[in-house]
Every structure is written in C-alpha cells, then in structure tokens.
Write a protein that holds these residues in place. Structure first.
Motif, short mmCIF file in Angstrom:
data_model
loop_
_atom_site.label_atom_id
_atom_site.label_comp_id
_atom_site.label_asym_id
_atom_site.label_seq_id
_atom_site.Cartn_x
_atom_site.Cartn_y
_atom_site.Cartn_z
N LYS A 19 0.69 -1.36 0.08
CA LYS A 19 -0.06 -0.04 0.06
C LYS A 19 0.93 1.18 0.15
N THR A 20 2.15 1.09 0.66
CA THR A 20 2.98 2.16 0.64
C THR A 20 4.24 2.25 -0.13
N HIS A 21 4.69 1.00 -0.54
CA HIS A 21 5.96 0.72 -1.13
C HIS A 21 5.61 -0.36 -2.36
N THR A 22 6.71 -0.22 -3.22
CA THR A 22 6.87 -1.17 -4.16
C THR A 22 7.52 -2.25 -3.38
N VAL A 23 7.11 -3.44 -3.29
CA VAL A 23 7.87 -4.63 -2.48
C VAL A 23 8.29 -5.81 -3.53
N TYR A 24 9.47 -6.18 -3.43
CA TYR A 24 10.10 -7.23 -4.31
C TYR A 24 10.45 -8.13 -3.21
N ALA A 25 10.33 -9.34 -3.56
CA ALA A 25 10.64 -10.78 -2.83
C ALA A 25 10.83 -12.01 -3.64
N SER A 36 10.61 -10.81 -7.68
CA SER A 36 9.70 -10.34 -8.63
C SER A 36 8.61 -9.60 -7.61
N GLU A 37 7.97 -8.51 -8.28
CA GLU A 37 7.11 -7.66 -7.66
C GLU A 37 6.20 -8.31 -7.12
N ILE A 38 5.92 -7.85 -5.68
CA ILE A 38 4.74 -8.89 -4.91
C ILE A 38 3.41 -8.10 -5.12
N ASN A 39 2.32 -8.85 -5.53
CA ASN A 39 1.17 -8.42 -5.45
C ASN A 39 0.17 -8.90 -4.31
N ASP A 40 -1.06 -8.57 -4.21
CA ASP A 40 -1.81 -9.43 -2.97
C ASP A 40 -1.67 -10.85 -3.02
N SER A 41 -1.67 -11.61 -4.17
CA SER A 41 -1.69 -13.11 -3.86
C SER A 41 -0.47 -13.77 -3.73
N ALA A 42 0.54 -13.16 -4.13
CA ALA A 42 1.96 -13.91 -3.94
C ALA A 42 2.27 -14.44 -2.86
N GLU A 43 2.80 -15.56 -2.72
CA GLU A 43 3.53 -16.21 -1.88
C GLU A 43 5.07 -15.98 -1.77
N ILE A 44 5.54 -15.66 -0.47
CA ILE A 44 6.97 -15.64 -0.61
C ILE A 44 7.80 -16.77 -0.03
N ALA A 45 8.83 -17.07 -1.01
CA ALA A 45 9.66 -18.17 -0.89
C ALA A 45 10.93 -17.74 0.26
N LEU A 46 10.39 -17.73 1.50
CA LEU A 46 11.31 -17.23 2.40
C LEU A 46 12.88 -17.63 2.32
N ASN A 47 12.78 -19.26 2.34
CA ASN A 47 13.99 -19.83 2.34
C ASN A 47 14.72 -20.29 1.19
N TYR A 48 14.69 -19.22 0.06
CA TYR A 48 15.47 -19.47 -1.00
C TYR A 48 16.80 -19.72 -0.78
N SER A 49 17.45 -20.23 -1.65
CA SER A 49 19.03 -20.31 -1.91
C SER A 49 19.54 -19.78 -2.80
N GLN A 50 19.07 -19.64 -3.94
CA GLN A 50 19.51 -19.12 -5.34
C GLN A 50 18.44 -18.50 -6.01
N THR A 51 18.36 -17.29 -6.58
CA THR A 51 17.53 -16.87 -7.46
C THR A 51 18.33 -16.72 -8.85
N PRO A 52 17.88 -16.97 -10.12
CA PRO A 52 19.15 -16.29 -11.15
C PRO A 52 19.33 -15.11 -11.23
N PRO A 82 9.51 4.61 -2.79
CA PRO A 82 10.06 3.68 -1.91
C PRO A 82 9.89 2.21 -2.11
N PHE A 83 10.89 1.60 -1.92
CA PHE A 83 10.54 -0.05 -2.24
C PHE A 83 11.11 -0.78 -1.15
N ILE A 84 10.87 -2.09 -1.05
CA ILE A 84 11.07 -2.96 0.11
C ILE A 84 11.82 -4.25 -0.63
#
Ligand code: SF4
Ligand code: SF4
Length: 329
Positions: A19-25, A36-52, A82-84
């Motif tokens: 609501k206040t920031h662009t959020v990437y996760a 990726s930029e997060i929208n309402d429905s996205a699940e976050i992969a908190l324990n990722y090891s690598q992204t390309p 502002p982004f997170i």
C-alpha cells in the motif's frame, strides 16, 4: 517481550506493505525461485537459496536512463517510489558490500539514491546478533514463528503493523544452517588473493584450460550479486534536439569489454578475460576492501552454460599454492 510474527502472516505483511511501497521478494515460478514484484496473492519463498538474478537489479538496474538533455535543458530521471526488498542473508551481505563499493569516491549517486529509498528485510534461520546491515531481520525460531529484529527507523515503521504481536521470545528449534565448504573457503580472503595472484605465473595451464571452455557469454557477471560493471551510451534523437544518457550492465568476460578506440583490446583472449574476472574478485577487491568480492551464493556456477565451477577452481588453486609453498620451506 519481543515482537513475533507467524510464518503464515508474512505474505499478508508483504501485501500490506504494497500500500505504501513497491515490494520485491523471492517467489516460486515453475522450477525456479525468482525475485518479483509482490501483489496481493503472492507467496514468498522465504528460505530460497538462489535466484537467477540477484537483488542488485533493484539498486543497479540492468538498463537505466540516467538523465536527458532536451533543447539544451538538463532533465534528471524521475523520482523513485520507496521500495522494500525481502532477501536472504547472503544477498543482504552482497548488498552491504555493494554499498561500500558504490560509496567509494567517485560515489555512484544513482545507486545510492535507490538505496536511500529502499528498505531491506532479511529472513534467516541463523541466530541474529548485532546490526547485520538490514533494516529488519526476521529470524526463524521454530516451524511457525519468526522473531523480529529491527535495526533502523525504517525497520521500526514496519514493526508497527498489527501482524506483529508482543510475546516472550520463543524457544529456538529451527535448525542453524551449517557453513558449507565454499563459505569456509571465503573465510581466508587473504589466502585466496595470494593463490589467485600466484597462479597467473605459476599455473598458466589452469587459465589456458579455462580459457578454452569459457564461452565469454557474461552470464556469471550478470547473475553475480557483487559484479557491478556497466557501460554508458548516449542516445540522440534524429533531429539532435534530445540526448539521453543510458547505462546498462556490462561484463569483463565479454570480448569487447576492454577494447578501446582504434580497435586495440587489452584483454583479447578468453583466458585473459576470465583471469581478470577472478583477479578483480579475489585479488583487487581484497587489496581495496580486505575481503573477496564474493558471498558464495553459487549463482555463477549454477548458471554457467560451460559448467565452470569457481568453488572447485578456488579449492584447486589454494591446494596448489599451499603445496608449492610447503615444498619451498
Ligand atoms: S558464465 Fe561461464 S561461460 Fe559464460 S563467461 Fe562466465 S565462466 Fe564463461
Ligand atoms: S558465488 Fe559467484 S555469483 Fe555468487 S557472489 Fe561469488 S562470484 Fe558472485
């Protein structure tokens, strides 16, 4: 009392922050985890090891317009919302190191401007001690709960969300990740610097062999969270009234990176270029900053189309260097 958040509420936290920031996760797409930029429905992969692609792309975009001149008037690029960024500890460490590099004179004001409007939220299973360079770190305590550690005003603002609850610090049962061999290699950056520099003269066959395999594609540089080379170009409109200064990622492994006016190339062979990539990361960076320019994320070896594995190369160089120096003493 501490602030905790249930794991299942973290996606809600991210969407509340949109609501206040662009959020990437990091999110799972197909077989990969990608930022990726997060929208309402996205699940976050908190324990990722690598992204390309690493999170550096949000502070140092792959392509960016720096400013333009229109009818002799300078026009700066527009402000950035502002982004997170949610990221793991290795990627956090890489951003902190990039900050040091970009703050060094002449400072990269475009990078620093993006960093000034960004908030870093790290997630980890390791115990969190003193300030680790994030604004907020969420430490996994058990299968369902994260403990929040805020280090800055930006972090404190996020903690005001009603999704965080006051509670006693939960017992830690989440498993501490063990350091792997690559992490351990990086603990002695001085030894790596000596081994790489020594190998140029004393193990030329290593670089000749790698020069034959390397495709000079630049992928290792693009995926590295700590490579920061760019090239700039001016794009002029056909009537000459407008000129835009642009920059884009470049790579010292690409054939024309060290080519100058008149056609001379200071690093004409793959062997020269690939050694230079190593030299910069493990020798020059050590001399300048006291540590190797690598966080052992493993992206370069995972995505190299030629299957070149820098952990194996470093291990061999260190072994050869130690053997050569043991014989002499
Ligand atoms: S990704 Fe592999 S093949 Fe491509 S430049 Fe890097 S080392 Fe060479
Ligand atoms: S492992 Fe490779 S991609 Fe990752 S930080 Fe080190 S050099 Fe860069």
């Amino acid at each position: 009392m501490a602030k905790i958040i249930p794991e299942k509420e973290i996606p809600s936290l991210a969407s509340e922050l949109t609501k206040t920031h662009t959020v990437y996760a990091p999110v799972i797409k197909g077989d990969e985890t990608v930022f990726s930029e997060i929208n309402d429905s996205a699940e976050i992969a908190l324990n990722y090891s690598q992204t390309p692609l690493p999170p550096k792309m949000y502070f140092l975009p792959a392509n960016e317009e720096l400013f333009k001149v229109v009818d002799d008037e300078l026009q700066k690029a527009g402000g950035i919302k502002p982004f997170i960024v949610f990221l793991n500890l290795k990627d956090l460490k890489a951003v902190n190191y990039l900050d040091k590099i970009m703050q060094k004179e002449p400072a990269d004001t475009f990078y620093l401007q993006r960093r000034s409007v960004s908030t870093l939220v790290a997630t980890t299973e390791s115990a969190v001690g003193s300030h680790n360079g994030s604004d907020l770190t969420l430490e996994k305590r058990n299968n369902s709960t994260y403990l929040a550690h805020s280090f800055t005003e930006k972090g404190n603002k996020i903690l005001k969300s009603s999704l965080f609850k006051e509670a006693p610090i939960p017992e830690k049962s989440a498993q501490e990740p063990l350091p792997n061999h690559f992490d351990e290699l990086l603990l002695d950056s001085g030894l790596l610097a000596q081994a790489v520099e020594w190998s140029r003269e004393n193990s030329p066959s290593t670089w000749e062999a790698l020069g034959k395999i390397c495709l000079s594609c630049g992928i290792c540089t693009y995926v590295c969270p700590l490579c920061f080379c760019t090239s700039t170009e001016d794009k002029t409109s056909i009537d000459g009234s407008e000129c835009t200064r642009c920059r884009k990622w470049d790579a010292c492994t690409l054939p024309r990176f060290a080519q100058v006016a008149g056609g001379h190339n200071f690093r004409p062979t793959q062997k020269d270029r690939y050694y230079n990539w190593f030299y910069h990361k493990f020798v020059r960076a050590y001399k300048e900053f006291g540590q190797a320019q690598c966080v052992a994320c493993g992206r370069c070896q995972k995505y190299c189309p030629a299957g070149i594995d820098i952990e194996k190369i470093l291990t061999r160089l260190v072994e050869d260097y130690k053997k050569a120096h043991t014989k002499k003493t």
